[in-house]
Design an enzyme around this catalytic site. Structure first.
Site, PDB file in Angstrom:
ATOM      1  N   LYS A  86       0.834  -1.220   0.000  1.00 23.09           N
ATOM      2  CA  LYS A  86       0.000   0.000   0.000  1.00 23.09           C
ATOM      3  C   LYS A  86       0.866   1.267   0.000  1.00 23.09           C
ATOM      4  CE  LYS A  86      -1.817   1.559   4.058  1.00 23.09           C
ATOM      5  NZ  LYS A  86      -1.552   2.980   4.267  1.00 23.09           N
ATOM      6  N   ASN A  87       1.865   1.293   0.894  1.00 23.10           N
ATOM      7  CA  ASN A  87       2.630   2.531   1.048  1.00 23.10           C
ATOM      8  C   ASN A  87       3.594   2.787  -0.114  1.00 23.10           C
ATOM      9  OD1 ASN A  87       1.249   3.001   3.353  1.00 23.10           O
ATOM     10  ND2 ASN A  87       2.921   2.495   4.765  1.00 23.10           N
TER      11      ASN A  87
ATOM     12  N   ASP B  50       5.271   0.614  12.070  1.00 24.51           N
ATOM     13  CA  ASP B  50       4.016   0.014  11.603  1.00 24.51           C
ATOM     14  C   ASP B  50       3.877  -1.461  12.009  1.00 24.51           C
ATOM     15  OD1 ASP B  50       3.340   2.415  10.531  1.00 24.51           O
ATOM     16  OD2 ASP B  50       3.651   1.877   8.442  1.00 24.51           O
TER      17      ASP B  50
ATOM     18  N   ARG C 271      -4.825  10.493   4.157  1.00 20.55           N
ATOM     19  CA  ARG C 271      -3.863  11.597   4.237  1.00 20.55           C
ATOM     20  C   ARG C 271      -2.765  11.514   3.177  1.00 20.55           C
ATOM     21  NH1 ARG C 271      -0.025  12.672   7.282  1.00 20.55           N
ATOM     22  NH2 ARG C 271      -1.193  14.189   8.497  1.00 20.55           N
TER      23      ARG C 271
ATOM     24  N   ILE D 201       8.935   7.004  16.688  1.00 19.27           N
ATOM     25  CA  ILE D 201       8.518   7.759  15.488  1.00 19.27           C
ATOM     26  C   ILE D 201       7.265   8.595  15.752  1.00 19.27           C
ATOM     27  CG2 ILE D 201       7.867   7.592  13.039  1.00 19.27           C
ATOM     28  CD1 ILE D 201      10.694   6.566  13.481  1.00 19.27           C
TER      29      ILE D 201
ATOM     30  N   ARG E  30       1.425  14.615  12.974  1.00 21.64           N
ATOM     31  CA  ARG E  30       1.775  14.410  11.570  1.00 21.64           C
ATOM     32  C   ARG E  30       1.942  15.722  10.788  1.00 21.64           C
ATOM     33  NH1 ARG E  30      -0.627   8.677   9.656  1.00 21.64           N
ATOM     34  NH2 ARG E  30       1.386   8.708   8.631  1.00 21.64           N
ATOM     35  N   PRO E  31       2.961  16.495  11.154  1.00 22.71           N
ATOM     36  CA  PRO E  31       3.190  17.775  10.472  1.00 22.71           C
ATOM     37  C   PRO E  31       3.658  17.577   9.024  1.00 22.71           C
ATOM     38  CG  PRO E  31       5.019  17.277  11.930  1.00 22.71           C
ATOM     39  CD  PRO E  31       3.996  16.195  12.148  1.00 22.71           C
TER      40      PRO E  31
ATOM     41  N   CYS F 139      -3.682  12.791  13.102  1.00 27.53           N
ATOM     42  CA  CYS F 139      -4.539  11.610  13.132  1.00 27.53           C
ATOM     43  C   CYS F 139      -4.283  10.913  14.466  1.00 27.53           C
ATOM     44  CB  CYS F 139      -4.284  10.707  11.941  1.00 27.53           C
ATOM     45  SG  CYS F 139      -2.760   9.806  12.058  1.00 27.53           S
TER      46      CYS F 139
ATOM     47  N   ASP G 213       5.752  20.155   7.705  1.00 27.94           N
ATOM     48  CA  ASP G 213       6.707  21.260   7.557  1.00 27.94           C
ATOM     49  C   ASP G 213       7.857  20.919   6.611  1.00 27.94           C
ATOM     50  OD1 ASP G 213       7.245  19.490   9.879  1.00 27.94           O
ATOM     51  OD2 ASP G 213       9.114  20.613   9.987  1.00 27.94           O
TER      52      ASP G 213
ATOM     53  N   ARG H 141      -8.497  -0.472   5.067  1.00 28.66           N
ATOM     54  CA  ARG H 141      -7.594   0.507   4.443  1.00 28.66           C
ATOM     55  C   ARG H 141      -6.287  -0.160   4.033  1.00 28.66           C
ATOM     56  NH1 ARG H 141      -5.615   4.287   8.174  1.00 28.66           N
ATOM     57  NH2 ARG H 141      -4.298   4.599   6.373  1.00 28.66           N
TER      58      ARG H 141
HETATM   59  C1  UD1 Z   1       4.728   6.801   6.450  1.00 29.94           C
HETATM   60  C2  UD1 Z   1       3.779   5.630   6.425  1.00 29.94           C
HETATM   61  C3  UD1 Z   1       3.355   5.277   7.841  1.00 29.94           C
HETATM   62  C4  UD1 Z   1       4.589   5.034   8.723  1.00 29.94           C
HETATM   63  C5  UD1 Z   1       5.551   6.217   8.625  1.00 29.94           C
HETATM   64  C6  UD1 Z   1       6.851   5.980   9.375  1.00 29.94           C
HETATM   65  C7  UD1 Z   1       2.656   5.946   4.302  1.00 29.94           C
HETATM   66  C8  UD1 Z   1       1.409   6.272   3.579  1.00 29.94           C
HETATM   67  N1  UD1 Z   1       2.623   6.003   5.643  1.00 29.94           N
HETATM   68  O1  UD1 Z   1       3.997   7.910   7.015  1.00 29.94           O
HETATM   69  O2  UD1 Z   1       2.560   4.108   7.789  1.00 29.94           O
HETATM   70  O3  UD1 Z   1       4.174   4.890  10.078  1.00 29.94           O
HETATM   71  O4  UD1 Z   1       5.871   6.483   7.254  1.00 29.94           O
HETATM   72  O5  UD1 Z   1       7.486   4.838   8.878  1.00 29.94           O
HETATM   73  O6  UD1 Z   1       3.660   5.586   3.711  1.00 29.94           O
HETATM   74  N2  UD1 Z   1       7.739  14.585  10.256  1.00 29.94           N
HETATM   75  C9  UD1 Z   1       7.940  15.935  10.530  1.00 29.94           C
HETATM   76  N3  UD1 Z   1       7.662  16.821   9.539  1.00 29.94           N
HETATM   77  C10 UD1 Z   1       7.211  16.457   8.306  1.00 29.94           C
HETATM   78  C11 UD1 Z   1       7.006  15.076   8.039  1.00 29.94           C
HETATM   79  C12 UD1 Z   1       7.279  14.174   9.054  1.00 29.94           C
HETATM   80  O7  UD1 Z   1       8.347  16.310  11.628  1.00 29.94           O
HETATM   81  O8  UD1 Z   1       7.014  17.324   7.446  1.00 29.94           O
HETATM   82  C13 UD1 Z   1       8.013  13.595  11.322  1.00 29.94           C
HETATM   83  C14 UD1 Z   1       6.741  12.897  11.804  1.00 29.94           C
HETATM   84  O9  UD1 Z   1       6.074  13.653  12.806  1.00 29.94           O
HETATM   85  C15 UD1 Z   1       7.269  11.575  12.324  1.00 29.94           C
HETATM   86  C16 UD1 Z   1       8.463  11.291  11.397  1.00 29.94           C
HETATM   87  O10 UD1 Z   1       8.799  12.527  10.782  1.00 29.94           O
HETATM   88  O11 UD1 Z   1       7.752  11.724  13.625  1.00 29.94           O
HETATM   89  C17 UD1 Z   1       8.174  10.263  10.327  1.00 29.94           C
HETATM   90  O12 UD1 Z   1       7.069  10.687   9.544  1.00 29.94           O
HETATM   91  P1  UD1 Z   1       6.931  10.267   8.026  1.00 29.94           P
HETATM   92  O13 UD1 Z   1       8.034   9.342   7.663  1.00 29.94           O
HETATM   93  O14 UD1 Z   1       6.741  11.505   7.219  1.00 29.94           O
HETATM   94  O15 UD1 Z   1       5.566   9.465   8.007  1.00 29.94           O
HETATM   95  P2  UD1 Z   1       4.539   9.390   6.816  1.00 29.94           P
HETATM   96  O16 UD1 Z   1       5.239   9.494   5.523  1.00 29.94           O
HETATM   97  O17 UD1 Z   1       3.403  10.289   7.111  1.00 29.94           O
END
Ligand code: UD1
Length: 430
Positions: A22-23, A314, A100, A336, A129-130, A124, A132, A407
């Site tokens: 999926k991811n 995950d 998302r 994480i 889940r920022p 969520c 930035d 999902r």
């Molecule tokens: C993806 C996966 C999710 C998995 C996660 C971590 C998908 C659709 N989802 O989520 O299942 O749990 O990777 O392996 O692939 N962060 C920031 N700023 C940002 C983006 C992220 O601070 O702009 C932080 C997040 O708060 C978190 C960390 O980075 O602590 C990892 O997040 P991220 O790898 O971005 O997760 P997703 O891609 O949303």
């Protein structure tokens, strides 16, 4: 909302075909927006997240042609996405709030069409889940970004510009979005502290096949030399390491033996190491792994979630369910997400002995048995953890809010039934 009923006690034996990831599918489908030629993706799982993304793409003007075909021993979807000219550059709230990862349209639409309006997905259940990193990186590439009425409004006059970007966290989502944006930028983009998850390598693979020039796959420094244009391709996505890890725990917790087919063991090194230390035998095959716990005496092991190749967040909930019935204590640390222990109170209602310390750590002290209960899940992986607990609990467990499972786990009851679980879906009217 449907429910799942499980009567615990059956060890699981047989074969489970692992589905497409999926991811990986989600960003790769959005990569199709980078070209006006058709892009065909094979091995797409039948999941509601894919349907949600397809609904958004239809709304943007993408033509979608779906075909079901047998691949690698089971039924899969092959979908062709074709966006000759988008009819909208807006990803509305109603689509993004449902799924998302809809935010993967941001990088491609901005890079190819110079404008995009994306509803901010918000937090969520598992955390804030920022976004930035996505946004500041695009600004470094010359985009003008504003937040207006809950939307990210992004523009670029002419092409995005290559930039040297260092992520403060190795975000999977930001790595995908910035990689896609950089393929069509002018000049070279370097991403430092990029995510190294196998999903990223698969995205790089299809982007390079489409004509992009990306170096550094599987490392934390990615270099993207921008090109003028990308073209259509056919690409088969990798299989789902998280689904595989989830069924590996199902074999372990029920003290059964499952052959997981369509799995690359190297994508699961850290979870396999933990399973082996727990006392479970894991052997590679030509196209998967065999997980055998028939003679295992399960012993609790500490788990620390981390960026790949560390232990995946995950799989944290599923492995915690396993530790609930292993001998001794196991410390589970979530590094994480800030709120990823919501399965704990539900596991405790089934008799687990768990103490959560702050937001990040939990001590699980193994108990002899769990007992069935009606339980409620709050997210996808937590739901699977409750199913796992139900498979070994005495009595009838009802897992509510099954839409979370739909999902991310294809044909869940069918896969479980085929290996001997006493499980069924209770359909409820909408
Ligand atoms: C993806 C996966 C999710 C998995 C996660 C971590 C998908 C659709 N989802 O989520 O299942 O749990 O990777 O392996 O692939 N962060 C920031 N700023 C940002 C983006 C992220 O601070 O702009 C932080 C997040 O708060 C978190 C960390 O980075 O602590 C990892 O997040 P991220 O790898 O971005 O997760 P997703 O891609 O949303």
């Amino acid at each position: 909302m449907d429910k799942i009923k499980i009567i615990g006690g059956n060890p699981l034996f047989g074969k489970v075909y692992i589905s497409g990831a999926k991811n990986t599918a989600l960003p790769i489908i959005c990569a199709g927006l980078l070209t006006d030629e058709p892009v065909t993706i094979q091995n797409i799982p039948f999941l509601s997240d894919i349907k949600s993304l397809n609904a958004l793409l239809l709304q943007l003007g993408t033509q979608i042609e779906e075909k079901t075909e047998e691949r690698n021993g089971h039924l899969t979807q092959t979908i062709t996405y074709h966006t000759p000219e988008p009819t909208s550059l807006i990803a509305p709230y109603d689509y993004v709030r449902k799924m998302r990862a809809s935010y993967y349209v941001l990088g491609p639409l901005l890079a190819k069409y110079g404008h995009v309006e994306l509803s901010l997905p918000g937090g969520c259940a598992i955390g804030a889940r920022p976004m930035d990193i996505h946004l500041t990186s695009l600004e470094q590439m010359g985009a003008h970004i504003e937040i207006k009425n809950g939307y990210v409004v992004a523009d670029t006059a002419g092409r995005l510009k290559g930039a040297h970007i260092t992520f403060h966290s190795a975000s999977v989502g930001a790595t995908c979005n910035i990689l896609m944006a950089a393929t069509l930028a002018e000049g070279t983009t370097v991403i430092e502290n990029a995510a190294k998850e196998p999903e990223i390598a698969d995205l790089i693979d299809i982007l390079n096949k489409m004509g992009a020039n990306i170096e550094g796959a599987n490392t934390s420094t990615l270099t993207v030399h921008g090109v003028d244009k990308l073209h259509g391709v056919t690409h088969e996505i990798i299989n789902d390491r998280i689904e595989a890890g989830s069924y590996a725990v199902a074999a372990a917790i029920t003290k059964g033996r499952l052959e997981l087919i369509n799995v690359r063991a190297e994508h699961l090194q850290s979870p396999i190491d933990i399973l082996r230390k727990t006392g479970v035998t894991v052997e590679p095959t030509d196209n998967g792994i065999i997980v055998d716990a028939q003679n295992a005496t399960l012993v609790g092991q500490d788990i620390y979630t981390d960026y790949y190749p560390g232990f995946p967040t995950d799989l944290q909930a599923q492995f915690m369910a396993l530790m609930c019935i292993a001998n001794g204590a196991a410390m589970v640390t979530e590094s994480i997400w800030e709120n990823r222990f919501m399965h704990v109170p539900e596991l405790m209602r089934m008799g687990a002995n768990i103490n959560v310390h702050g937001h990040a750590s939990a001590i699980v002290r193994g108990v002899d048995k769990l007992s069935a209960a009606p339980v409620m899940s709050t997210d996808l992986r937590a739901s699977f953890a409750l199913i796992l607990a139900g498979l070994v609990a005495e009595g009838e467990t009802i897992v509510n809010r099954v839409y979370h499972l739909d999902r991310g786990y294809e044909c869940l009851e069918e896969k479980f039934k085929a290996v001997g679980a006493n499980i069924e879906r209770i359909k409820e009217p909408d």
